[in-house]
Design an enzyme around this catalytic site. Structure first.
Site, mmCIF file in Angstrom:
data_model
loop_
_atom_site.group_PDB
_atom_site.id
_atom_site.type_symbol
_atom_site.label_atom_id
_atom_site.label_comp_id
_atom_site.label_asym_id
_atom_site.label_seq_id
_atom_site.Cartn_x
_atom_site.Cartn_y
_atom_site.Cartn_z
ATOM 1 N N ARG A 1 11.454 48.054 5.594
ATOM 2 C CA ARG A 1 12.775 47.840 5.918
ATOM 3 C C ARG A 1 13.162 47.964 7.331
ATOM 4 N NH1 ARG A 1 13.680 51.228 1.220
ATOM 5 N NH2 ARG A 1 14.230 49.747 -0.676
ATOM 6 N N LYS B 1 15.577 36.447 17.595
ATOM 7 C CA LYS B 1 15.396 35.458 16.354
ATOM 8 C C LYS B 1 13.900 35.562 15.902
ATOM 9 C CE LYS B 1 18.925 32.002 16.952
ATOM 10 N NZ LYS B 1 19.386 30.731 17.161
ATOM 11 N N GLU C 1 12.148 23.896 27.293
ATOM 12 C CA GLU C 1 13.157 24.891 27.181
ATOM 13 C C GLU C 1 13.569 25.646 28.575
ATOM 14 O OE1 GLU C 1 14.305 25.758 24.275
ATOM 15 O OE2 GLU C 1 12.501 25.667 22.658
ATOM 16 N N LYS D 1 19.344 33.394 29.259
ATOM 17 C CA LYS D 1 19.154 33.713 27.758
ATOM 18 C C LYS D 1 19.769 35.006 27.616
ATOM 19 C CE LYS D 1 17.024 33.452 23.347
ATOM 20 N NZ LYS D 1 16.041 32.809 22.563
ATOM 21 N N GLU E 1 24.711 34.839 16.693
ATOM 22 C CA GLU E 1 24.857 33.503 16.786
ATOM 23 C C GLU E 1 26.325 32.985 15.861
ATOM 24 O OE1 GLU E 1 21.522 30.529 17.152
ATOM 25 O OE2 GLU E 1 22.996 29.060 16.097
ATOM 26 N N ARG F 1 26.107 31.292 21.206
ATOM 27 C CA ARG F 1 24.538 31.414 21.231
ATOM 28 C C ARG F 1 24.067 30.139 20.829
ATOM 29 N NH1 ARG F 1 20.163 35.921 19.442
ATOM 30 N NH2 ARG F 1 18.411 34.561 19.702
ATOM 31 N N ASN G 1 20.451 26.244 21.236
ATOM 32 C CA ASN G 1 20.134 25.111 20.588
ATOM 33 C C ASN G 1 20.263 23.742 20.845
ATOM 34 O OD1 ASN G 1 18.515 26.462 18.303
ATOM 35 N ND2 ASN G 1 20.697 27.186 17.711
ATOM 36 N N HIS H 1 17.999 21.108 19.471
ATOM 37 C CA HIS H 1 17.106 21.262 18.421
ATOM 38 C C HIS H 1 17.397 20.945 17.167
ATOM 39 C CE1 HIS H 1 15.703 24.276 21.550
ATOM 40 N NE2 HIS H 1 15.409 24.852 20.619
ATOM 41 N N HIS I 1 14.511 19.932 15.485
ATOM 42 C CA HIS I 1 13.681 20.641 14.406
ATOM 43 C C HIS I 1 13.635 19.570 13.222
ATOM 44 C CE1 HIS I 1 15.371 24.803 15.271
ATOM 45 N NE2 HIS I 1 14.205 24.571 15.764
ATOM 46 N N HIS J 1 6.797 22.134 19.574
ATOM 47 C CA HIS J 1 8.464 22.320 19.489
ATOM 48 C C HIS J 1 9.013 21.985 20.711
ATOM 49 C CE1 HIS J 1 11.895 24.695 18.476
ATOM 50 N NE2 HIS J 1 11.867 25.150 19.821
HETATM 51 P P1 NAD Z 1 2.639 28.686 19.904
HETATM 52 O O1 NAD Z 1 2.808 30.006 19.551
HETATM 53 O O2 NAD Z 1 2.052 27.739 18.837
HETATM 54 O O3 NAD Z 1 1.680 28.606 21.206
HETATM 55 C C1 NAD Z 1 1.105 27.252 21.602
HETATM 56 C C2 NAD Z 1 -0.506 27.362 21.587
HETATM 57 O O4 NAD Z 1 -0.941 27.951 22.636
HETATM 58 C C3 NAD Z 1 -1.175 27.972 20.396
HETATM 59 O O5 NAD Z 1 -2.374 27.195 20.129
HETATM 60 C C4 NAD Z 1 -1.571 29.274 20.853
HETATM 61 O O6 NAD Z 1 -2.774 29.904 20.339
HETATM 62 C C5 NAD Z 1 -1.957 28.860 22.379
HETATM 63 N N1 NAD Z 1 -1.852 30.121 23.342
HETATM 64 C C6 NAD Z 1 -0.933 31.034 23.272
HETATM 65 N N2 NAD Z 1 -1.082 31.808 24.489
HETATM 66 C C7 NAD Z 1 -2.052 31.297 25.170
HETATM 67 C C8 NAD Z 1 -2.692 31.590 26.327
HETATM 68 N N3 NAD Z 1 -2.045 32.661 26.993
HETATM 69 N N4 NAD Z 1 -3.984 30.869 26.852
HETATM 70 C C9 NAD Z 1 -4.495 29.808 25.922
HETATM 71 N N5 NAD Z 1 -3.808 29.445 24.817
HETATM 72 C C10 NAD Z 1 -2.645 30.093 24.337
HETATM 73 O O7 NAD Z 1 3.619 27.932 20.497
HETATM 74 P P2 NAD Z 1 4.951 28.168 21.621
HETATM 75 O O8 NAD Z 1 5.376 27.108 22.170
HETATM 76 O O9 NAD Z 1 4.587 29.647 22.083
HETATM 77 O O10 NAD Z 1 6.219 28.704 20.423
HETATM 78 C C11 NAD Z 1 6.758 27.464 19.553
HETATM 79 C C12 NAD Z 1 7.467 28.490 18.424
HETATM 80 O O11 NAD Z 1 8.473 29.271 19.040
HETATM 81 C C13 NAD Z 1 8.017 27.589 17.185
HETATM 82 O O12 NAD Z 1 7.691 28.117 16.179
HETATM 83 C C14 NAD Z 1 9.468 27.760 17.600
HETATM 84 O O13 NAD Z 1 10.203 27.661 16.380
HETATM 85 C C15 NAD Z 1 9.445 29.132 18.197
HETATM 86 N N6 NAD Z 1 10.659 29.343 19.072
HETATM 87 C C16 NAD Z 1 11.453 30.535 18.661
HETATM 88 C C17 NAD Z 1 12.686 30.924 19.540
HETATM 89 C C18 NAD Z 1 13.333 32.056 19.174
HETATM 90 O O14 NAD Z 1 14.210 32.255 19.775
HETATM 91 N N7 NAD Z 1 12.605 32.942 18.274
HETATM 92 C C19 NAD Z 1 12.917 30.202 20.628
HETATM 93 C C20 NAD Z 1 12.214 29.003 21.006
HETATM 94 C C21 NAD Z 1 10.968 28.816 19.815
HETATM 95 N N1 GLY Z 2 16.286 29.603 20.816
HETATM 96 C C1 GLY Z 2 17.362 29.787 20.409
HETATM 97 C C2 GLY Z 2 18.044 31.196 20.244
HETATM 98 O O1 GLY Z 2 17.539 32.153 20.579
HETATM 99 O O2 GLY Z 2 19.370 31.244 19.985
#
Ligand code: NAD
Ligand code: GLY
Length: 364
Positions: free
Chosen positions: A121, A143, A185, A227, A237, A241, A245, A248, A252, A265
């Site tokens: 939890r 998030k 982003e 942010k 949100e 907030r 997006n 997005h 998405h 992404h």
């Molecule tokens: P990812 O986590 O898939 O990383 C991208 C690639 O880079 C992967 O292959 C990873 O293994 C590699 N990698 C990571 N760090 C590295 C490094 N230092 N050196 C070499 N390779 C490395 O993708 P991302 O773009 O970081 O994140 C995308 C995800 O984030 C999506 O799932 C998206 O929905 C999510 N997201 C979430 C929020 C949120 O607010 N929580 C906001 C934006 C995006």
């Molecule tokens: N990436 C959108 C949010 O964090 O609200």
């Protein structure tokens, strides 16, 4: 000693610092004030583990520290993979005072955060983002989620980390395509809330593409400031907030259409931002020149600016209808009133949206 930048996300008793700087992963003393028990689980993936896991584990050797190495990729951001984190926690008998550390990009951060929100939890967690996208966006704001075959990030929770430590040195091992996806982003913050930053990006985009460390650190700090400000106003949100997006809802839909396999992404968000800018222009809210400036900046980053050719308007509308911003059956979109001013609204002419979706032509 290299410059270290520190900001705060202000959320009352759940406030936390974001520390940005080069070489921070080599300073375990930065982590220890945020680890309250004796147990730690580092969650990472098979690409990042060989690069950074050993030194993190060595720095935490005074704890009962374990790691779990997940397969790499958005297509593994699902409940099945999440379960392997729970399997490790239970088999190693981690209790409620354990701390989960997310070492990786947004996929690892989102999954680790969600695992931390659910395990017994709720247990502590720390974000060590290693992609540009994670350093400017996903590690901040709480998030957390996994994808469902029918919709992106549909199963999740709002759950804040204890701290975010962004080692800009990790970006040196990131490939160009991933860096560029992160820049989408970064550009988003300029578009939604920070026109001077958008101007700065137009002037400095080549420095960012050349990985100038000062320019990158500045862009990460400025993005996190934007942010943090929005998240502090509206953590869950209920309102403002949603501007985070921008692009997005379209993006998405593209990711879901491609079963989370083809575009990154940030690439899908890039197209989504252009679509949002075009719709804002069609509604008479922004001039054509603002659409051109948006597209030009994204194109300089070699990001896509038009949707996959085989994705129909009907498919877009079907997938957009499960967006989390849909309220009482009505689609809400993040649109632009100007560069630096985004709004969340359902008050747009649906014919303009249909025309946009029907009239997509390949662009250069
Ligand atoms: P990812 O986590 O898939 O990383 C991208 C690639 O880079 C992967 O292959 C990873 O293994 C590699 N990698 C990571 N760090 C590295 C490094 N230092 N050196 C070499 N390779 C490395 O993708 P991302 O773009 O970081 O994140 C995308 C995800 O984030 C999506 O799932 C998206 O929905 C999510 N997201 C979430 C929020 C949120 O607010 N929580 C906001 C934006 C995006
Ligand atoms: N990436 C959108 C949010 O964090 O609200």
């Amino acid at each position: 000693m290299k410059k270290q930048r520190e900001l705060r996300v202000d959320l009352g008793d759940r406030s936390y610092p974001i520390v940005i700087g080069e070489g921070l992963l080599k300073q375990p003393n930065l982590l220890t004030p945020f680890i309250f028990g004796q147990q730690v689980l580092v969650v990472t993936n098979e690409t990042i583990a060989p690069l950074y896991l050993e030194s993190i584990m060595a720095g935490l050797s005074s704890y009962q520290v374990e790691s779990v190495v997940l397969p790499d990729g958005e297509k593994y951001k699902n409940l099945e993979t999440l379960n392997t984190i729970f399997d490790t926690l239970l088999s190693k008998k981690h209790n409620r005072t354990t701390t989960l550390i997310a070492l990786g990009g947004g996929v690892i951060g989102d999954m680790t955060g969600f695992a931390a929100a659910c395990y017994q939890r709720g247990v502590n967690f720390i974000q060590l983002p290693t992609t540009l996208l994670a350093q400017v966006d996903s590690s901040v704001g709480g998030k957390t989620a996994v994808n469902h075959p029918m919709g992106k990030n549909m199963i999740g929770a709002f759950y804040q980390p204890q701290c975010v430590i962004a080692d800009t040195g990790t970006l040196n091992t990131l490939d160009d395509r991933q860096l560029r996806a992160g820049l989408a982003e970064v550009i988003k913050y300029g578009l939604i809330a920070d026109a001077p930053f958008f101007n700065w990006l137009e002037e400095n985009i080549n420095h960012l593409l050349d990985r100038d460390p000062e320019a990158l650190a500045y862009a990460i700090e400025r993005s996190c400031e934007n942010k943090a400000k929005v998240v502090s106003l509206d953590e869950r949100e209920g309102g403002v907030r949603a501007i985070l997006n921008l692009g997005h809802t379209f993006g998405h839909a593209i990711e879901t259409y491609q079963s989370y396999k083809d575009w990154l992404h940030g690439e899908a968000v890039s197209v989504g931002m252009v679509m949002a800018a075009k719709l804002s222009n069609a509604l008479g809210w922004i001039p054509e020149n603002d659409v051109s400036r948006t597209k030009e900046l994204l194109l300089k980053c070699e990001l896509p600016v038009s949707a996959p050719k085989d994705m129909s308007a009907e498919k877009f509308l079907e997938l957009m209808s499960v967006d989390k911003k849909v309220l009482d059956g009505s689609l809400r979109l993040v649109l632009l009133k100007s560069i630096g001013h985004a709004v969340v609204t359902s008050d747009f002419d649906p014919n303009c949206l249909n025309t946009l979706l029907e009239s997509r032509v390949p662009e250069g």
